[in-house]
Design a protein around this motif. Structure first.
Motif, PDB file in Angstrom:
ATOM      1  N   LEU A 136       0.810  -1.178  -0.020  1.00 25.33           N
ATOM      2  CA  LEU A 136      -0.003  -0.017  -0.068  1.00 25.33           C
ATOM      3  C   LEU A 136       0.741   1.321  -0.013  1.00 25.33           C
ATOM      4  N   SER A 137       2.041   1.353   0.207  1.00 22.17           N
ATOM      5  CA  SER A 137       2.965   2.481   0.551  1.00 22.17           C
ATOM      6  C   SER A 137       4.190   2.453  -0.314  1.00 22.17           C
ATOM      7  N   SER A 138       4.623   3.807  -0.532  1.00 28.56           N
ATOM      8  CA  SER A 138       6.138   3.896  -0.897  1.00 28.56           C
ATOM      9  C   SER A 138       6.422   5.057  -0.104  1.00 28.56           C
ATOM     10  N   GLY A 139       7.698   4.874   0.074  1.00 28.48           N
ATOM     11  CA  GLY A 139       8.633   5.734   1.234  1.00 28.48           C
ATOM     12  C   GLY A 139       8.480   5.084   2.615  1.00 28.48           C
ATOM     13  N   TRP A 140       8.268   3.885   2.561  1.00 23.82           N
ATOM     14  CA  TRP A 140       8.261   2.880   3.829  1.00 23.82           C
ATOM     15  C   TRP A 140       8.672   1.622   3.671  1.00 23.82           C
ATOM     16  N   VAL A 141       9.674   1.339   4.767  1.00 25.10           N
ATOM     17  CA  VAL A 141      10.184  -0.200   4.849  1.00 25.10           C
ATOM     18  C   VAL A 141      10.074  -0.554   6.163  1.00 25.10           C
ATOM     19  N   SER A 142      10.405  -1.879   6.473  1.00 22.84           N
ATOM     20  CA  SER A 142      10.273  -2.491   7.605  1.00 22.84           C
ATOM     21  C   SER A 142      11.698  -3.204   7.836  1.00 22.84           C
ATOM     22  N   ALA A 143      11.968  -3.733   8.884  1.00 20.73           N
ATOM     23  CA  ALA A 143      13.146  -4.639   9.157  1.00 20.73           C
ATOM     24  C   ALA A 143      12.530  -5.952   9.292  1.00 20.73           C
ATOM     25  N   ASN A 144      11.555  -6.025   9.268  1.00 18.45           N
ATOM     26  CA  ASN A 144      10.751  -7.517   9.563  1.00 18.45           C
ATOM     27  C   ASN A 144      11.245  -8.380   8.315  1.00 18.45           C
ATOM     28  N   LYS A 145      11.941  -9.333   9.219  1.00 20.36           N
ATOM     29  CA  LYS A 145      12.446 -10.525   8.135  1.00 20.36           C
ATOM     30  C   LYS A 145      11.572 -11.164   7.092  1.00 20.36           C
ATOM     31  N   GLY A 146      10.344 -11.374   7.490  1.00 18.14           N
ATOM     32  CA  GLY A 146       9.202 -11.844   6.854  1.00 18.14           C
ATOM     33  C   GLY A 146       8.732 -11.193   5.421  1.00 18.14           C
ATOM     34  N   LEU A 147       9.214  -9.887   5.440  1.00 20.15           N
ATOM     35  CA  LEU A 147       8.644  -8.811   4.502  1.00 20.15           C
ATOM     36  C   LEU A 147       9.587  -9.429   3.101  1.00 20.15           C
ATOM     37  N   ASP A 148       8.665  -9.439   2.072  1.00 20.73           N
ATOM     38  CA  ASP A 148       8.778  -9.750   0.729  1.00 20.73           C
ATOM     39  C   ASP A 148       9.286  -8.384  -0.045  1.00 20.73           C
ATOM     40  N   VAL A 149      10.642  -8.531  -0.259  1.00 22.77           N
ATOM     41  CA  VAL A 149      11.175  -7.172  -0.748  1.00 22.77           C
ATOM     42  C   VAL A 149      10.576  -6.729  -2.156  1.00 22.77           C
ATOM     43  N   ASN A 150       9.977  -7.812  -2.725  1.00 20.52           N
ATOM     44  CA  ASN A 150       9.197  -7.687  -4.044  1.00 20.52           C
ATOM     45  C   ASN A 150       7.816  -7.134  -3.959  1.00 20.52           C
ATOM     46  N   ASN A 151       7.363  -6.805  -2.661  1.00 19.32           N
ATOM     47  CA  ASN A 151       6.021  -6.090  -2.616  1.00 19.32           C
ATOM     48  C   ASN A 151       6.356  -4.739  -2.406  1.00 19.32           C
ATOM     49  N   LEU A 152       7.559  -4.272  -2.222  1.00 21.69           N
ATOM     50  CA  LEU A 152       7.950  -2.867  -2.332  1.00 21.69           C
ATOM     51  C   LEU A 152       8.123  -2.395  -3.725  1.00 21.69           C
ATOM     52  N   LYS A 153       7.432  -1.253  -3.953  1.00 19.96           N
ATOM     53  CA  LYS A 153       7.526  -0.608  -5.375  1.00 19.96           C
ATOM     54  C   LYS A 153       8.540   0.261  -5.650  1.00 19.96           C
ATOM     55  N   ASN A 154       9.057   0.887  -4.746  1.00 20.53           N
ATOM     56  CA  ASN A 154       9.887   2.052  -4.833  1.00 20.53           C
ATOM     57  C   ASN A 154      11.364   1.371  -4.727  1.00 20.53           C
ATOM     58  N   PRO A 155      12.466   1.941  -5.808  1.00 21.90           N
ATOM     59  CA  PRO A 155      13.597   1.013  -5.929  1.00 21.90           C
ATOM     60  C   PRO A 155      14.327   1.526  -4.511  1.00 21.90           C
ATOM     61  N   ILE A 156      14.427   2.784  -3.984  1.00 18.43           N
ATOM     62  CA  ILE A 156      14.948   3.221  -2.771  1.00 18.43           C
ATOM     63  C   ILE A 156      14.436   2.240  -1.632  1.00 18.43           C
ATOM     64  N   ASP A 157      13.237   2.200  -1.535  1.00 17.30           N
ATOM     65  CA  ASP A 157      12.562   1.170  -0.562  1.00 17.30           C
ATOM     66  C   ASP A 157      13.150  -0.187  -0.680  1.00 17.30           C
ATOM     67  N   LYS A 158      13.263  -0.662  -1.839  1.00 19.32           N
ATOM     68  CA  LYS A 158      13.824  -1.989  -2.132  1.00 19.32           C
ATOM     69  C   LYS A 158      15.188  -1.975  -1.606  1.00 19.32           C
ATOM     70  N   LEU A 159      16.086  -1.026  -1.925  1.00 15.41           N
ATOM     71  CA  LEU A 159      17.363  -1.062  -1.332  1.00 15.41           C
ATOM     72  C   LEU A 159      17.452  -0.935  -0.030  1.00 15.41           C
ATOM     73  N   SER A 160      16.627  -0.123   0.628  1.00 12.56           N
ATOM     74  CA  SER A 160      16.527   0.016   2.151  1.00 12.56           C
ATOM     75  C   SER A 160      16.438  -1.462   2.780  1.00 12.56           C
ATOM     76  N   ALA A 161      15.068  -1.986   2.226  1.00 11.10           N
ATOM     77  CA  ALA A 161      15.062  -3.288   3.006  1.00 11.10           C
ATOM     78  C   ALA A 161      16.060  -4.285   2.755  1.00 11.10           C
ATOM     79  N   GLU A 162      16.591  -4.290   1.747  1.00 12.44           N
ATOM     80  CA  GLU A 162      17.831  -5.264   1.337  1.00 12.44           C
ATOM     81  C   GLU A 162      18.871  -5.029   2.388  1.00 12.44           C
ATOM     82  N   ILE A 163      19.104  -3.661   2.655  1.00 13.07           N
ATOM     83  CA  ILE A 163      20.085  -3.394   3.556  1.00 13.07           C
ATOM     84  C   ILE A 163      19.969  -3.946   5.193  1.00 13.07           C
ATOM     85  N   LEU A 164      18.703  -3.512   5.364  1.00 12.23           N
ATOM     86  CA  LEU A 164      18.035  -3.857   6.819  1.00 12.23           C
ATOM     87  C   LEU A 164      17.889  -5.392   7.247  1.00 12.23           C
ATOM     88  N   LEU A 165      17.743  -6.046   5.828  1.00 18.12           N
ATOM     89  CA  LEU A 165      17.334  -7.534   5.763  1.00 18.12           C
ATOM     90  C   LEU A 165      18.612  -8.295   5.609  1.00 18.12           C
TER      91      LEU A 165
END
Length: 455
Positions: free
Chosen positions: A377-406
């Motif tokens: 539902l969001s862009s500009g939002w990430v979580s450090a939850n290990k169960g987060l599927d990075v592919n559900n994030l639409k924004n490339p910076i969100d994906k990068l941030s999630a990959e770093i956190l995870l």
């Protein structure tokens, strides 16, 4: 004594980012509340309701939320609760308030707290627990955090050995913005160690460029970007354990570790050859707003800008952000390729009631189920939850941030100035580093900040 207006600077920084985030999220999920019923119903149908059955029949019950997340960025939050509401029959009542950080303490002390608050700093969390009104998180929430988050995140929600608050969202500050096209055309490669970052900066100077651009002007919060720089280098040069001691004042602010960190920042930001591309000399860093500081990358007059994931919102709307776009970011590297210190921030879910419906909702927010619903539902939002599927994030910076956190090697640490006493974190630290960038030496700077520490 802890939670302070470090988040006043967070609000300044995030205001633009989150409004842009909503624009993305409305596009992503099809418009306003009225138009989203179908998609939300399908996501509700897809989630497993069994975890909430354990709390009994909570149909018709209401859970109140109080938070600093306000219109318009509150819309994706509210939408993300619908699967829980449809599973349980409970209602979530949301209240956003820009004055949250002062008002939540007033309300807790007066005995009128909400059921749940989204708390943006561990220091404020400690203050709220100290009122005696907060309640420990239920076992189901604690178990979710053990399963889906690292021990570093659980520790931030723990006070005096008792676990109170699960992590909610997160942001990453350890990023360097750059132009993928410039890197490709010039044959530059993304550095993976601090030595490589220095070598890249030197190569850019040889190529006739001023590689770095920076700006720290932010109204009453002027100076906060320098605190992030220093914290990032404190983490990289001395490691997370020493960083923790420094933040807690178990070692002095003006000790050799902090002095080395500020000098390391100076090797970049007080270096006339390196700064301030497209903006001026070293002193221009103090008068350039943080919002404008990275924009010269688009003009080709600077190449590198160290700033958080939320900085994406400051580029013009037609800017393509991604690995092949006009702008992207890379992880600010550690001393070697195995070290992965990450500086950032986030919110925590603190409850003031232990009714079954409140416990059920805490458990939902700490689950991978909620993290993935929110991501869609969001862009500009990430979580450090290990169960987060990075592919559900639409924004490339969100994906990068999630990959770093995870990344399993990541060692996350919360923004230090946000955890220091207000006299330091949102006062002396900001002001003295501003004096430093305009000419004050390192020793006077760290000595003055050390003197400001409450006795």
């Amino acid at each position: 004594m802890f939670g302070h207006s470090g988040s006043s600077r967070s609000r300044v920084a995030l205001a633009g980012a989150l409004s842009v985030g909503l624009a993305f999220s409305l596009t992503a999920c099809g418009g306003s509340d009225d138009s989203e019923g179908g998609s939300t119903d399908s996501s509700a149908a897809a989630i497993d309701c069994a975890p909430y059955a354990a709390f009994g029949d909570i149909k018709g019950k209401t859970v109140t939320i109080y938070t600093g997340i306000v219109t318009p960025e509150d819309t994706p939050h509210k939408e993300s609760y619908k699967p829980f509401e449809q599973c349980t029959g409970a209602t979530i009542k949301y209240e956003g308030d820009k004055a949250f950080e002062t008002q939540i303490l007033v309300r807790a002390q007066a005995g009128n707290p909400p059921d749940v608050a989204f708390v943006p700093q561990p220091g404020l969390l400690q203050q709220l627990v100290a009122t005696g009104k907060a309640v420990e998180a239920p076992k189901e929430t604690s178990d979710n955090v053990d399963k889906h988050f690292g021990a570093d995140w659980k520790a931030y929600g723990t006070v005096d050995g008792k676990f109170y608050a699960a992590p909610l969202g997160a942001n990453v500050k350890s990023l360097v913005w750059y132009s993928p096209k410039e890197f490709k055309d010039a044959g530059y490669t993304v550095p993976t160690t601090l030595d490589q970052l220095k070598a890249l900066s030197d190569k850019m100077v040889t190529d006739g460029k001023k590689p770095w651009c920076a700006g720290i002007s932010s109204g009453e919060a002027t100076g906060w970007p320098l605190t992030d720089w220093m914290e990032d280098f404190m983490l990289r040069l001395s490691g997370p354990e020493t960083y923790d001691k420094w933040v807690k004042h178990e070692i002095p602010f003006n000790g050799p570790e902090a002095t080395a960190a500020l000098d390391a920042v100076g090797a970049y930001l007080k270096n006339d050859q390196y700064v301030n591309g497209g903006l001026g000399d070293v002193k221009s860093i103090a008068s350039t707003t943080f919002q404008d500081a990275g924009l010269p990358i688009l003009e080709g007059t600077c190449s590198l800008h160290r700033q958080a994931s939320f900085y994406a919102a400051n580029f013009p709307k037609d800017t393509q952000i991604g690995e092949d776009g006009d702008i992207f970011a890379f992880y600010l590297p550690g001393k070697d390729e195995t070290a992965k210190p990450v500086l950032g921030g986030g919110e925590f879910v603190l409850a003031f009631a232990d009714r079954p419906e409140v416990k059920a909702f805490q458990t939902y927010l700490s689950s991978d189920t909620w993290a993935n619903a929110k991501a869609k539902l969001s862009s500009g939002w990430v979580s450090a939850n290990k169960g987060l599927d990075v592919n559900n994030l639409k924004n490339p910076i969100d994906k990068l941030s999630a990959e770093i956190l995870l990344d399993p090697n990541s060692q996350f640490r919360f923004d230090g100035s946000d955890m220091m006493p207000a006299a330091v974190g949102s006062n002396a630290f900001w002001k003295q580093t501003t004096n430093w960038i305009t000419g004050q030496d390192t020793k006077a700077t760290v000595d003055n900040i050390e003197k400001a520490w409450p006795k």
